[in-house]
Write a protein that holds these residues in place. Sequence first.
Motif, PDB file in Angstrom:
ATOM      1  N   HIS A   2      -0.280  -2.744  -5.606  1.00  8.66           N
ATOM      2  CA  HIS A   2      -0.004  -1.380  -5.140  1.00  8.66           C
ATOM      3  C   HIS A   2       1.469  -1.229  -4.778  1.00  8.66           C
ATOM      4  N   TYR A   3       1.978  -2.169  -3.993  1.00  9.13           N
ATOM      5  CA  TYR A   3       3.383  -2.082  -3.599  1.00  9.13           C
ATOM      6  C   TYR A   3       4.319  -2.421  -4.753  1.00  9.13           C
ATOM      7  N   PRO A  52      -3.436   9.643   4.742  1.00 13.28           N
ATOM      8  CA  PRO A  52      -2.103   9.985   5.239  1.00 13.28           C
ATOM      9  C   PRO A  52      -1.955   9.917   6.757  1.00 13.28           C
ATOM     10  N   GLN A  92      11.253   4.142   3.527  1.00 12.86           N
ATOM     11  CA  GLN A  92       9.931   4.737   3.444  1.00 12.86           C
ATOM     12  C   GLN A  92       8.889   3.705   3.860  1.00 12.86           C
ATOM     13  N   VAL A 111       4.994   0.705  -6.372  1.00 10.71           N
ATOM     14  CA  VAL A 111       5.947   1.505  -5.602  1.00 10.71           C
ATOM     15  C   VAL A 111       7.371   1.041  -5.877  1.00 10.71           C
ATOM     16  N   ALA A 170       0.455   2.994   8.539  1.00 14.51           N
ATOM     17  CA  ALA A 170       1.851   3.004   8.075  1.00 14.51           C
ATOM     18  C   ALA A 170       2.754   3.854   8.954  1.00 14.51           C
ATOM     19  N   ASP A 171       2.191   4.873   9.600  1.00 20.53           N
ATOM     20  CA  ASP A 171       3.004   5.731  10.461  1.00 20.53           C
ATOM     21  C   ASP A 171       3.585   4.973  11.652  1.00 20.53           C
ATOM     22  N   PRO A 217       5.094   3.438   2.760  1.00 20.50           N
ATOM     23  CA  PRO A 217       3.822   3.794   2.128  1.00 20.50           C
ATOM     24  C   PRO A 217       2.683   2.940   2.667  1.00 20.50           C
ATOM     25  N   GLY A 218       1.497   3.514   2.714  1.00 22.96           N
ATOM     26  CA  GLY A 218       0.346   2.779   3.215  1.00 22.96           C
ATOM     27  C   GLY A 218      -0.281   1.876   2.172  1.00 22.96           C
ATOM     28  N   TRP A 219      -1.278   1.145   2.598  1.00 23.78           N
ATOM     29  CA  TRP A 219      -2.056   0.293   1.692  1.00 23.78           C
ATOM     30  C   TRP A 219      -2.932   1.181   0.799  1.00 23.78           C
ATOM     31  N   VAL A 229      11.600  -0.603   2.013  1.00 27.48           N
ATOM     32  CA  VAL A 229      10.171  -0.294   2.042  1.00 27.48           C
ATOM     33  C   VAL A 229       9.522  -1.118   3.151  1.00 27.48           C
TER      34      VAL A 229
END
Length: 266
Positions: free
Chosen positions: A68-69, A45, A36, A72, A18-19, A38-40, A9
């Motif tokens: 949040h993470y 997106p 992967q 995940v 995040a991209d 994932p964003g904050w 992650v």
Amino acid sequence: MTADRLPVVFVHGLWLHADSWQPWVELFRDAGYDAQAPGWPGDSPTVEETRAHPDRVAGIGIDAVVEHYAGVLRGLGAPPVLVGHSFGGLIVQRLLGRDLAAAAVALDPAPIKGVLYLPPSSLRVASIALRNPANRGRAVALTREQFRYGFGNALPQRESDELYERWTIPSPGRPLFEAAAANLNPSSPAKVDTRNATRGPLLLTLGGKDHTVAPAIVRTTARLYRRSPAVTELRQYPDRGHSLGIDSGWRVVADDVLAWLKTQGF
């Protein structure tokens, strides 16, 4: 999680979407990992949508990002490898200290509680938010010139400008206020369990020309782990700045991370 593939992650820091991890995600997938980024919480997106709705990230602090993470990670089925940059590097250290990850890599990580000295260049970058107390509850964006100083100072002007246009987003100012007050707050969200003896291995990196997280910050961070027998290693890139994970030299760093993970059995 893909069967038999170790999850990885990636966690971004302030001002990058995040991209921006996508080349790393593709490289790690090709290397056999289930990767992967994932964003904050509050991130949209896409870069464009996040820029259009800065209110969605306003006021979010370190604890909210960590939880949040953590959510995940709990959904992955196996403890992952974490790779974080800047404030993402602080986040992955907190998660590793809580034994929620198998290993972690912190690229030029933001200062954790216990780092007492912030060099002038780091204070200059942090002041983008800190100079106005109201920014604690706001989203803060960088100008092209601020990005050049904080991220792209070791790059040609054209490359710095291209990275700015491609990846930058507004980010919450609150984490900078929390980090600035960390050593005055016994329960600071920037506090990491650096004494955890059973955690997985940790790799810290620093860029010798980094203005945002100056080298002294990362060296001090590494010293804070001396009381833990768990693996902590420091890797230095003398000619690199804070953009080391997204600029044209990203592959050097990524390949080094992959090689380090192999030495640690991952």
